[in-house]
Scaffold this motif. Sequence first.
Motif, PDB file in Angstrom:
ATOM      1  N   ALA A 246       0.840  -1.198   0.000  1.00 35.92           N
ATOM      2  CA  ALA A 246       0.000   0.000   0.000  1.00 35.92           C
ATOM      3  C   ALA A 246       0.872   1.244   0.000  1.00 35.92           C
ATOM      4  CB  ALA A 246      -0.913   0.000   1.223  1.00 35.92           C
ATOM      5  N   PHE A 247       0.413   2.280  -0.694  1.00 35.73           N
ATOM      6  CA  PHE A 247       1.141   3.551  -0.713  1.00 35.73           C
ATOM      7  C   PHE A 247       0.148   4.702  -0.792  1.00 35.73           C
ATOM      8  CE2 PHE A 247       0.428   2.434  -5.096  1.00 35.73           C
ATOM      9  CZ  PHE A 247       0.175   3.630  -5.743  1.00 35.73           C
ATOM     10  N   VAL A 248       0.592   5.876  -0.376  1.00 30.37           N
ATOM     11  CA  VAL A 248      -0.265   7.060  -0.353  1.00 30.37           C
ATOM     12  C   VAL A 248      -0.295   7.704  -1.731  1.00 30.37           C
ATOM     13  CG1 VAL A 248      -0.555   9.376   0.611  1.00 30.37           C
ATOM     14  CG2 VAL A 248       0.143   7.479   2.098  1.00 30.37           C
ATOM     15  N   ARG A 249      -1.515   7.894  -2.232  1.00 33.45           N
ATOM     16  CA  ARG A 249      -1.686   8.601  -3.508  1.00 33.45           C
ATOM     17  C   ARG A 249      -1.775  10.109  -3.292  1.00 33.45           C
ATOM     18  NH1 ARG A 249      -2.915   5.487  -7.879  1.00 33.45           N
ATOM     19  NH2 ARG A 249      -3.698   3.377  -7.529  1.00 33.45           N
ATOM     20  N   SER A 250      -2.525  10.505  -2.249  1.00 29.21           N
ATOM     21  CA  SER A 250      -2.699  11.937  -1.993  1.00 29.21           C
ATOM     22  C   SER A 250      -3.219  12.139  -0.580  1.00 29.21           C
ATOM     23  CB  SER A 250      -3.678  12.561  -2.998  1.00 29.21           C
ATOM     24  OG  SER A 250      -4.976  12.024  -2.825  1.00 29.21           O
ATOM     25  N   THR A 251      -3.152  13.401  -0.118  1.00 31.08           N
ATOM     26  CA  THR A 251      -3.683  13.779   1.187  1.00 31.08           C
ATOM     27  C   THR A 251      -4.707  14.884   0.981  1.00 31.08           C
ATOM     28  OG1 THR A 251      -1.557  13.263   2.230  1.00 31.08           O
ATOM     29  CG2 THR A 251      -3.111  14.586   3.505  1.00 31.08           C
ATOM     30  N   PRO A 252      -6.010  14.543   1.006  1.00 28.39           N
ATOM     31  CA  PRO A 252      -7.041  15.565   0.795  1.00 28.39           C
ATOM     32  C   PRO A 252      -7.000  16.635   1.894  1.00 28.39           C
ATOM     33  CG  PRO A 252      -7.948  13.343   0.633  1.00 28.39           C
ATOM     34  CD  PRO A 252      -6.584  13.209   1.208  1.00 28.39           C
ATOM     35  N   ASP A 253      -7.408  17.823   1.528  1.00 25.35           N
ATOM     36  CA  ASP A 253      -7.525  18.918   2.489  1.00 25.35           C
ATOM     37  C   ASP A 253      -8.686  18.628   3.424  1.00 25.35           C
ATOM     38  OD1 ASP A 253      -7.820  21.250   3.895  1.00 25.35           O
ATOM     39  OD2 ASP A 253      -8.227  22.519   2.148  1.00 25.35           O
ATOM     40  N   ARG A 254      -8.391  18.305   4.684  1.00 24.62           N
ATOM     41  CA  ARG A 254      -9.463  17.881   5.582  1.00 24.62           C
ATOM     42  C   ARG A 254     -10.419  19.008   5.944  1.00 24.62           C
ATOM     43  NH1 ARG A 254      -6.132  16.579  11.177  1.00 24.62           N
ATOM     44  NH2 ARG A 254      -5.745  18.733  11.816  1.00 24.62           N
ATOM     45  N   SER A 255     -10.044  20.249   5.690  1.00 30.40           N
ATOM     46  CA  SER A 255     -10.966  21.349   5.983  1.00 30.40           C
ATOM     47  C   SER A 255     -12.196  21.288   5.079  1.00 30.40           C
ATOM     48  CB  SER A 255     -10.259  22.704   5.811  1.00 30.40           C
ATOM     49  OG  SER A 255      -9.953  22.950   4.448  1.00 30.40           O
ATOM     50  N   ARG A 256     -12.088  20.553   3.984  1.00 32.26           N
ATOM     51  CA  ARG A 256     -13.207  20.412   3.057  1.00 32.26           C
ATOM     52  C   ARG A 256     -13.932  19.079   3.222  1.00 32.26           C
ATOM     53  NH1 ARG A 256     -11.081  21.682  -2.849  1.00 32.26           N
ATOM     54  NH2 ARG A 256     -13.331  21.482  -3.228  1.00 32.26           N
ATOM     55  N   LEU A 257     -13.477  18.259   4.148  1.00 30.78           N
ATOM     56  CA  LEU A 257     -14.071  16.942   4.357  1.00 30.78           C
ATOM     57  C   LEU A 257     -15.030  16.958   5.538  1.00 30.78           C
ATOM     58  CD1 LEU A 257     -10.888  14.698   3.913  1.00 30.78           C
ATOM     59  CD2 LEU A 257     -12.604  15.287   2.187  1.00 30.78           C
ATOM     60  N   ARG A 258     -16.063  16.139   5.445  1.00 29.14           N
ATOM     61  CA  ARG A 258     -17.025  16.006   6.530  1.00 29.14           C
ATOM     62  C   ARG A 258     -17.407  14.536   6.685  1.00 29.14           C
ATOM     63  NH1 ARG A 258     -15.318  20.317   6.785  1.00 29.14           N
ATOM     64  NH2 ARG A 258     -16.365  22.328   7.082  1.00 29.14           N
ATOM     65  N   ALA A 259     -17.627  14.122   7.919  1.00 23.64           N
ATOM     66  CA  ALA A 259     -18.164  12.799   8.202  1.00 23.64           C
ATOM     67  C   ALA A 259     -19.686  12.892   8.203  1.00 23.64           C
ATOM     68  CB  ALA A 259     -17.667  12.302   9.553  1.00 23.64           C
ATOM     69  N   VAL A 260     -20.328  11.973   7.522  1.00 22.79           N
ATOM     70  CA  VAL A 260     -21.781  12.035   7.336  1.00 22.79           C
ATOM     71  C   VAL A 260     -22.484  11.121   8.330  1.00 22.79           C
ATOM     72  CG1 VAL A 260     -23.661  11.722   5.686  1.00 22.79           C
ATOM     73  CG2 VAL A 260     -21.426  12.532   4.902  1.00 22.79           C
ATOM     74  N   GLN A 261     -23.580  11.603   8.903  1.00 20.48           N
ATOM     75  CA  GLN A 261     -24.376  10.842   9.856  1.00 20.48           C
ATOM     76  C   GLN A 261     -25.783  10.618   9.303  1.00 20.48           C
ATOM     77  OE1 GLN A 261     -23.865  13.717  13.150  1.00 20.48           O
ATOM     78  NE2 GLN A 261     -22.483  12.229  14.118  1.00 20.48           N
ATOM     79  N   THR A 262     -26.636  10.064  10.120  1.00 24.95           N
ATOM     80  CA  THR A 262     -28.060   9.980   9.810  1.00 24.95           C
ATOM     81  C   THR A 262     -28.830  10.477  11.031  1.00 24.95           C
ATOM     82  OG1 THR A 262     -28.486   7.718  10.649  1.00 24.95           O
ATOM     83  CG2 THR A 262     -27.636   7.928   8.403  1.00 24.95           C
ATOM     84  N   PRO A 263     -30.103  10.885  10.853  1.00 22.85           N
ATOM     85  CA  PRO A 263     -30.910  10.647   9.656  1.00 22.85           C
ATOM     86  C   PRO A 263     -30.559  11.592   8.508  1.00 22.85           C
ATOM     87  CG  PRO A 263     -32.171  11.945  11.215  1.00 22.85           C
ATOM     88  CD  PRO A 263     -30.891  11.561  11.916  1.00 22.85           C
ATOM     89  N   GLN A 264     -30.656  11.059   7.294  1.00 21.99           N
ATOM     90  CA  GLN A 264     -30.594  11.882   6.104  1.00 21.99           C
ATOM     91  C   GLN A 264     -32.024  12.175   5.689  1.00 21.99           C
ATOM     92  OE1 GLN A 264     -28.165   9.967   3.133  1.00 21.99           O
ATOM     93  NE2 GLN A 264     -26.341   9.969   4.434  1.00 21.99           N
ATOM     94  N   GLY A 265     -32.291  13.425   5.316  1.00 18.54           N
ATOM     95  CA  GLY A 265     -33.655  13.833   5.014  1.00 18.54           C
ATOM     96  C   GLY A 265     -33.836  14.211   3.558  1.00 18.54           C
ATOM     97  N   PHE A 266     -35.019  13.894   3.013  1.00 19.89           N
ATOM     98  CA  PHE A 266     -35.268  14.128   1.591  1.00 19.89           C
ATOM     99  C   PHE A 266     -36.718  14.504   1.333  1.00 19.89           C
ATOM    100  CE2 PHE A 266     -32.141  10.787   2.251  1.00 19.89           C
ATOM    101  CZ  PHE A 266     -31.044  11.285   1.564  1.00 19.89           C
ATOM    102  N   ASP A 267     -36.907  15.232   0.246  1.00 19.88           N
ATOM    103  CA  ASP A 267     -38.247  15.368  -0.305  1.00 19.88           C
ATOM    104  C   ASP A 267     -38.644  13.977  -0.795  1.00 19.88           C
ATOM    105  OD1 ASP A 267     -40.337  17.405  -1.777  1.00 19.88           O
ATOM    106  OD2 ASP A 267     -39.873  15.651  -3.004  1.00 19.88           O
ATOM    107  N   LEU A 268     -39.756  13.466  -0.300  1.00 23.04           N
ATOM    108  CA  LEU A 268     -40.128  12.074  -0.564  1.00 23.04           C
ATOM    109  C   LEU A 268     -40.257  11.791  -2.055  1.00 23.04           C
ATOM    110  CD1 LEU A 268     -41.008   9.271   0.272  1.00 23.04           C
ATOM    111  CD2 LEU A 268     -43.281  10.173   0.782  1.00 23.04           C
ATOM    112  N   ALA A 269     -40.917  12.674  -2.793  1.00 20.24           N
ATOM    113  CA  ALA A 269     -41.119  12.445  -4.223  1.00 20.24           C
ATOM    114  C   ALA A 269     -39.789  12.408  -4.973  1.00 20.24           C
ATOM    115  CB  ALA A 269     -42.029  13.527  -4.803  1.00 20.24           C
ATOM    116  N   GLU A 270     -38.857  13.272  -4.578  1.00 22.42           N
ATOM    117  CA  GLU A 270     -37.554  13.316  -5.251  1.00 22.42           C
ATOM    118  C   GLU A 270     -36.739  12.055  -4.957  1.00 22.42           C
ATOM    119  OE1 GLU A 270     -36.601  15.377  -7.436  1.00 22.42           O
ATOM    120  OE2 GLU A 270     -38.025  17.030  -7.216  1.00 22.42           O
ATOM    121  N   LEU A 271     -36.773  11.592  -3.707  1.00 22.29           N
ATOM    122  CA  LEU A 271     -36.030  10.375  -3.380  1.00 22.29           C
ATOM    123  C   LEU A 271     -36.646   9.170  -4.071  1.00 22.29           C
ATOM    124  CD1 LEU A 271     -33.697   9.134  -1.790  1.00 22.29           C
ATOM    125  CD2 LEU A 271     -35.288   8.762   0.108  1.00 22.29           C
TER     126      LEU A 271
END
Length: 262
Positions: free
Chosen positions: A161-186
């Motif tokens: 294994a080797f490192v390809r790149s190191t993303p800028d973590r200031s632009r990264l977010r960890a996603v949780q739930t619940p995720q919410g949607f307009d029902l018809a669109e989903l």
Amino acid sequence: MPEVIALIAAAGKGTRLGAEVPKAFVMLRGRSLVERSILAMVTSGVVDRIIVLLSADMMSFAQDLFSRRGLIDSRGYCQGIPVHLVCGGGERADSVWEGLKAIGSHKKGSVVLIHDAARALTPPGLIARVARAVAQGHKAVIPVLPVTDTIKEVGEESGTAFVRSTPDRSRLRAVQTPQGFDLAELYAANLAYFAQETPDFIATDDASLMEWHGQRVSCVKGDPMAFKVTTPIDMTLAEHIVDEAEPTIFDVPDTLKKDADD
């Protein structure tokens, strides 16, 4: 506030937790993870009905458990909010699709929340925050937290294994739930996704499916308490939190306290 329907994904096996039952039914201080997720939806004050997505082999067990707990009968534990059990599919996306099809007719502008049963300590306020953002006109909403660790994109060459790149973590977010949607669109996004003969994309969550379908996904502030119970360490953390906060998390009716201790 438009109609809000919560789909709780509880069909996974959760092998990393190492339990003898599917993860959603692992007991956390006398109450299963899925029960705690249901009660968080009830306590949020914005959810009108709840659909729990289960594997076929857990349906009978869940019906018995929920009946004893007063979740699907007239004892009022869910404050009149109906809870329905629906058989899910092989993958999470399949289960959500079954849940969407089970909803049936709905009012224009209805909101659907997709939640992981394993995020059992999600604060009711976070649930309400996501639902209200969708009600205000956002077609897709996810709760997120800043990433604190440095993240590496890695590859592999000749077994190393080797490192390809190191993303800028200031632009990264960890996603949780619940995720919410307009029902018809989903629903439309899922219809298009499952109509593919040769899929060119695999949805890792419902928000990514909406992205694939051309919808913009908005973000709201997440909460550290909405962590996912995946490993034994996560369960240990959850147990310590409940030990400290259980009297303030849910108001358990006296008639059910004996059940909770069984």
